[in-house]
Motif scaffolding. Sequence first.
Motif, mmCIF file in Angstrom:
data_model
loop_
_atom_site.group_PDB
_atom_site.id
_atom_site.type_symbol
_atom_site.label_atom_id
_atom_site.label_comp_id
_atom_site.label_asym_id
_atom_site.label_seq_id
_atom_site.Cartn_x
_atom_site.Cartn_y
_atom_site.Cartn_z
ATOM 1 N N ASP A 140 33.471 35.451 30.707
ATOM 2 C CA ASP A 140 34.802 35.012 31.133
ATOM 3 C C ASP A 140 35.339 35.800 32.320
ATOM 4 O OD1 ASP A 140 34.781 33.139 29.151
ATOM 5 O OD2 ASP A 140 36.054 34.283 27.767
ATOM 6 N N ASN A 141 34.843 37.023 32.542
ATOM 7 C CA ASN A 141 35.504 37.902 33.507
ATOM 8 C C ASN A 141 34.585 38.470 34.584
ATOM 9 O OD1 ASN A 141 38.376 38.348 32.254
ATOM 10 N ND2 ASN A 141 36.931 38.502 30.544
ATOM 11 N N TYR A 142 33.321 38.060 34.620
ATOM 12 C CA TYR A 142 32.394 38.739 35.535
ATOM 13 C C TYR A 142 32.734 38.489 37.000
ATOM 14 C CZ TYR A 142 29.766 34.489 36.755
ATOM 15 O OH TYR A 142 29.383 33.280 37.245
ATOM 16 N N ASN A 143 33.326 37.319 37.312
ATOM 17 C CA ASN A 143 33.544 37.002 38.727
ATOM 18 C C ASN A 143 35.016 37.030 39.130
ATOM 19 O OD1 ASN A 143 34.296 34.768 37.300
ATOM 20 N ND2 ASN A 143 33.264 33.285 38.624
ATOM 21 N N LYS A 144 35.824 37.739 38.349
ATOM 22 C CA LYS A 144 37.247 37.857 38.662
ATOM 23 C C LYS A 144 37.732 39.237 38.284
ATOM 24 C CE LYS A 144 37.496 34.370 35.996
ATOM 25 N NZ LYS A 144 37.802 33.185 35.148
ATOM 26 N N HIS A 145 38.761 39.671 38.951
ATOM 27 C CA HIS A 145 39.301 40.993 38.677
ATOM 28 C C HIS A 145 39.941 41.061 37.302
ATOM 29 C CE1 HIS A 145 39.639 41.993 43.257
ATOM 30 N NE2 HIS A 145 38.470 42.379 42.737
ATOM 31 N N ILE A 146 39.795 42.224 36.692
ATOM 32 C CA ILE A 146 40.516 42.498 35.447
ATOM 33 C C ILE A 146 41.953 42.831 35.804
ATOM 34 C CG2 ILE A 146 40.707 44.052 33.466
ATOM 35 C CD1 ILE A 146 38.355 42.193 33.238
ATOM 36 N N GLU A 147 42.898 42.194 35.085
ATOM 37 C CA GLU A 147 44.319 42.421 35.370
ATOM 38 C C GLU A 147 44.938 43.300 34.299
ATOM 39 O OE1 GLU A 147 46.609 39.047 37.265
ATOM 40 O OE2 GLU A 147 45.130 37.946 36.086
ATOM 41 N N GLY A 148 45.762 44.230 34.739
ATOM 42 C CA GLY A 148 46.534 45.039 33.824
ATOM 43 C C GLY A 148 45.706 46.060 33.077
ATOM 44 N N SER A 149 46.326 46.648 32.087
ATOM 45 C CA SER A 149 45.672 47.671 31.278
ATOM 46 C C SER A 149 44.911 47.006 30.141
ATOM 47 C CB SER A 149 46.719 48.643 30.716
ATOM 48 O OG SER A 149 46.116 49.589 29.869
ATOM 49 N N VAL A 150 43.605 47.269 30.069
ATOM 50 C CA VAL A 150 42.752 46.664 29.042
ATOM 51 C C VAL A 150 42.051 47.780 28.277
ATOM 52 C CG1 VAL A 150 40.860 45.063 28.593
ATOM 53 C CG2 VAL A 150 42.411 44.656 30.527
ATOM 54 N N THR A 151 42.034 47.674 26.962
ATOM 55 C CA THR A 151 41.458 48.712 26.112
ATOM 56 C C THR A 151 40.010 49.011 26.494
ATOM 57 O OG1 THR A 151 42.881 48.071 24.273
ATOM 58 C CG2 THR A 151 40.911 49.352 23.734
ATOM 59 N N GLY A 152 39.717 50.274 26.686
ATOM 60 C CA GLY A 152 38.354 50.702 26.926
ATOM 61 C C GLY A 152 37.945 50.782 28.383
ATOM 62 N N LEU A 153 38.755 50.212 29.285
ATOM 63 C CA LEU A 153 38.392 50.237 30.707
ATOM 64 C C LEU A 153 38.733 51.621 31.273
ATOM 65 C CD1 LEU A 153 37.282 48.717 33.128
ATOM 66 C CD2 LEU A 153 39.612 47.895 33.604
ATOM 67 N N PHE A 154 37.690 52.352 31.668
ATOM 68 C CA PHE A 154 37.879 53.730 32.120
ATOM 69 C C PHE A 154 37.835 53.842 33.647
ATOM 70 C CE2 PHE A 154 36.729 58.177 32.830
ATOM 71 C CZ PHE A 154 37.591 58.841 31.961
ATOM 72 N N ILE A 155 36.909 53.123 34.247
ATOM 73 C CA ILE A 155 36.797 53.110 35.704
ATOM 74 C C ILE A 155 36.810 51.654 36.165
ATOM 75 C CG2 ILE A 155 35.262 53.523 37.682
ATOM 76 C CD1 ILE A 155 36.463 56.059 36.761
ATOM 77 N N ASN A 156 37.611 51.350 37.211
ATOM 78 C CA ASN A 156 37.583 50.034 37.835
ATOM 79 C C ASN A 156 37.873 50.204 39.329
ATOM 80 O OD1 ASN A 156 39.332 46.828 37.436
ATOM 81 N ND2 ASN A 156 37.343 47.306 38.296
ATOM 82 N N TYR A 157 36.819 50.118 40.114
ATOM 83 C CA TYR A 157 36.968 50.172 41.564
ATOM 84 C C TYR A 157 36.892 48.741 42.106
ATOM 85 C CZ TYR A 157 35.923 55.153 41.029
ATOM 86 O OH TYR A 157 35.929 56.482 40.648
ATOM 87 N N LYS A 158 38.042 48.255 42.594
ATOM 88 C CA LYS A 158 38.104 46.901 43.147
ATOM 89 C C LYS A 158 37.899 46.887 44.657
ATOM 90 C CE LYS A 158 41.323 45.177 39.594
ATOM 91 N NZ LYS A 158 42.675 44.609 39.344
#
Length: 881
Positions: A207-225
């Motif tokens: 569902d999310n591989y080709n779109k940015h993750i929005e907001g604070s999501v449990t477990g996401l530690f690093i996200n370089y956009k």
Amino acid sequence: MKKASFPSRMLLICLVVFLINTFDLYANEDFKGWEFKTGHTGMACGNLTFTDHSLTIEFWINMNQLAATTESTNVIETFGDPYGFIINIRKNSVNNNALELRLFAKDRQATPGTVYFFIPADKYTDRWAHIAFVISEADQKAYAYVNGVLYGTTNAVGGYYGNYKSDGTTTRALNVGGAFWSSPKFIGKLADLRIWSVARSAQQIKDNYNKHIEGSVTGLFINYKFLTYERGIINDANPLVTTNKGWCNPSTNWSTYYATESLSVYARNLSLSNGLLQWNTSAGAWEVAVFKVDDNTNVFTDTIATNSISLRDIAELGVGLSYYTKVRTQNNGFYSNWVTTENFSIDRYYRFSGNGAWNDPSNWEKSYDNVNWIGADVVPSSASATAITIQNGQSVVVNNDMTANSVTVKAGGNLTLNEAANVNISSLTLESNSGATATLLDNYSTPTIRATVQQYVDAGRNWYVSSPVSVASYTVLDKGTSVVEFNEVTKNWDPVASGNLTPGKGYIQVASASQPGSSGTIVFADKLTNSGDITVQLTRTESGSSRGFNLVGNPYPSYLDWSKVAAANPNVLPTAWFRTKKTVEAGGGYTFATVNVKNETPIIVNGDANTAITNYIPPMQAYWVRLVENPVSNNFTVTNAMRDYPDNTENKLKSPRQNNIKMIRLQVSNGNSTDETVLYSTSAASDSYDRYDSPKMSNTSPSVPEIFTQIGSEKLVINGMNEIKYDTEIPLGFSTLQADDFSIRAFELNNFDSNTIIVLKDNDLKTEQDLTNGTTYNFKSGITNTAYRFSLIFRVKGTTTEVTNSPDKIDARVFVNTQNQITIVGPEKCIYRVYNTLGQKQLDGILKSTNQCIDKLNVSGVYFVELSTNGHRKTIKVVIH
């Protein structure tokens, strides 16, 4: 409540009215990637400090063929045997040592085992590919995904080793694209790097591989956009913590060794005009999503190939709600970030355009602006329609459950609600104007429907009205100067100065020449409309000419069939009287219209009423009834079964009722005002006073002459007789409160034989006038009130209009002798008959001799003597002086 289904958004065209046409936009982000070029030394990203033994690594990668063939090229790593992980280019021994992308970590066995996957080079060489490496402590499995699709599964006992060394305190830093010991540096492109402390599911990856993750999501530690081109790349998973920034090295002239590109650009310059949302991004496809403001529920999502969308086409959007829209571009397999509009709401308008069932879509029209209309595809409901209109002349029947926000029934429109239907209308208005009033017909046993009911009234006249709602203050009748009700006991008009109007009672909103009131609409605002049985008490006090007369009213916002009301209330006469204005031609004063329904065909005297008079009592109309002689008081009840719409004369599906009764309608006039009386015959009536007769209610106006018949002391406006007898005088009364010139005519004559003539006899002047062919009898009169001024006589035409002479057949002579006697010389036993000029037979007999004198006729005038014998006939005219 049942709701209409919407299988496709194209089923319904929606008008969208936006609160603001130009919006502030936010989250304007392209989907970007970074290129790592020759000479860079990688990105230092701080330590991974979470202690979990589950892990998810996601990233987009694109390498050219040359770079992808360098053994041990390091892409991403935290590895320090056995902890951490490493992603690099390595030879795959099971594939002829082909250089492929290796995903590598160790598990938590006593002797940690390797957990790895190889991804073939053709998946990411000279193309973008999304790679996901998942290790689940719970599953004790590891998974590899390419472009959101599962590529492989392997064992990972206890999950992966973790980020900490065995001492429990030391962690290795995250390095992106840099050297691992002496390994070659990564040359290629990366985008949207994510590192999770949890094992993401297959569905979450997809569902999310080709779109940015929005907001604070449990477990996401690093996200370089990689959204901005700066040396320090923001960690969007926790943008306020600088220790997890990705720092590009070398620090000096870092931008020489890196580059940025937009893989999918966001939708720019969103604008909305006349319901069209559009933007000027020129490439790609676009995902459009609409959300409810109050709870952020996604109510509509679609991907379109054009850079605009008509929001009025979206059937899933309800009315009376606040929404916002998000748009993002899909290009090169990537989605840009959302661009979000400010809040908006929508309106939709429907109107009924046929006759029949509410739930038939073909009966409806829709509009985007409440001005221009087209055919509708669905039935409106509270979710789909802001406002619904039923037009003048339209009749709508609701047989199924329905909901609506606002329904307006225009003057002359009809709404019928089936009792079995569960109806919920937030705001129902029944409008009225000078020409018509909207009606509501329901069959609920108790008041169920709330509505605002209107009744238009003109200034300068009294209005006979009744309340159509359960509870309404007398102050609702606010267009006159006062409100009164009739007291049958005292024969007085009592003022109403407090309290509520009683359903079923009649009232007068009073106006006068000096205080004419005002024209406008009486409004019974947002009340429960009357339904079910309504009962009022009638009285009869044996004093005064108006004994037993009670002013009642139609309590429903629909018509009442007086035939049904009278049949169910045998305690009242089957006659209703309406006090109303006359036509302008008739002087514009007040008159009584009378309806008697005892006969199968209602007998109506409209008295020049300035409206149609039928046996249907209009909504909110007050009218007079009369309690029969015996009871002092009795209940008078109307029910839903008596409610109806007036008969439509254009209805061709049923045959008209055959009317066989003989009836004559007489009219008296003074040149300005008229009055009527009706005589008719039916075998069910008697010649004495009964319910086929209707008492006369006098206008008591000097300007209105009156005509009537009379039985005993009861003056009648409608006289129902068992038989209309020929050659019998029927007394015809006349009254006037001022001297004047008058005329009488018979203007309706039904079902009489063609040989019948109608003669009006003036008993004062001793004259007669044939009224058969519409001839008017003119006369003068002073003030009078008499039951015997005139007589009405029905005769059969004689032969005076067919005078014939047959000298060859009958040898006879007729003459007047010197003594003014008619003398007949003819055959013995010849039959003779003598008629006057009106065809009235004066005498008859048989000749006893051949020369006979008739001395019984001594009134001067012209006469016709008819002789007949042996089948022959002869008529001779004579004159007596």
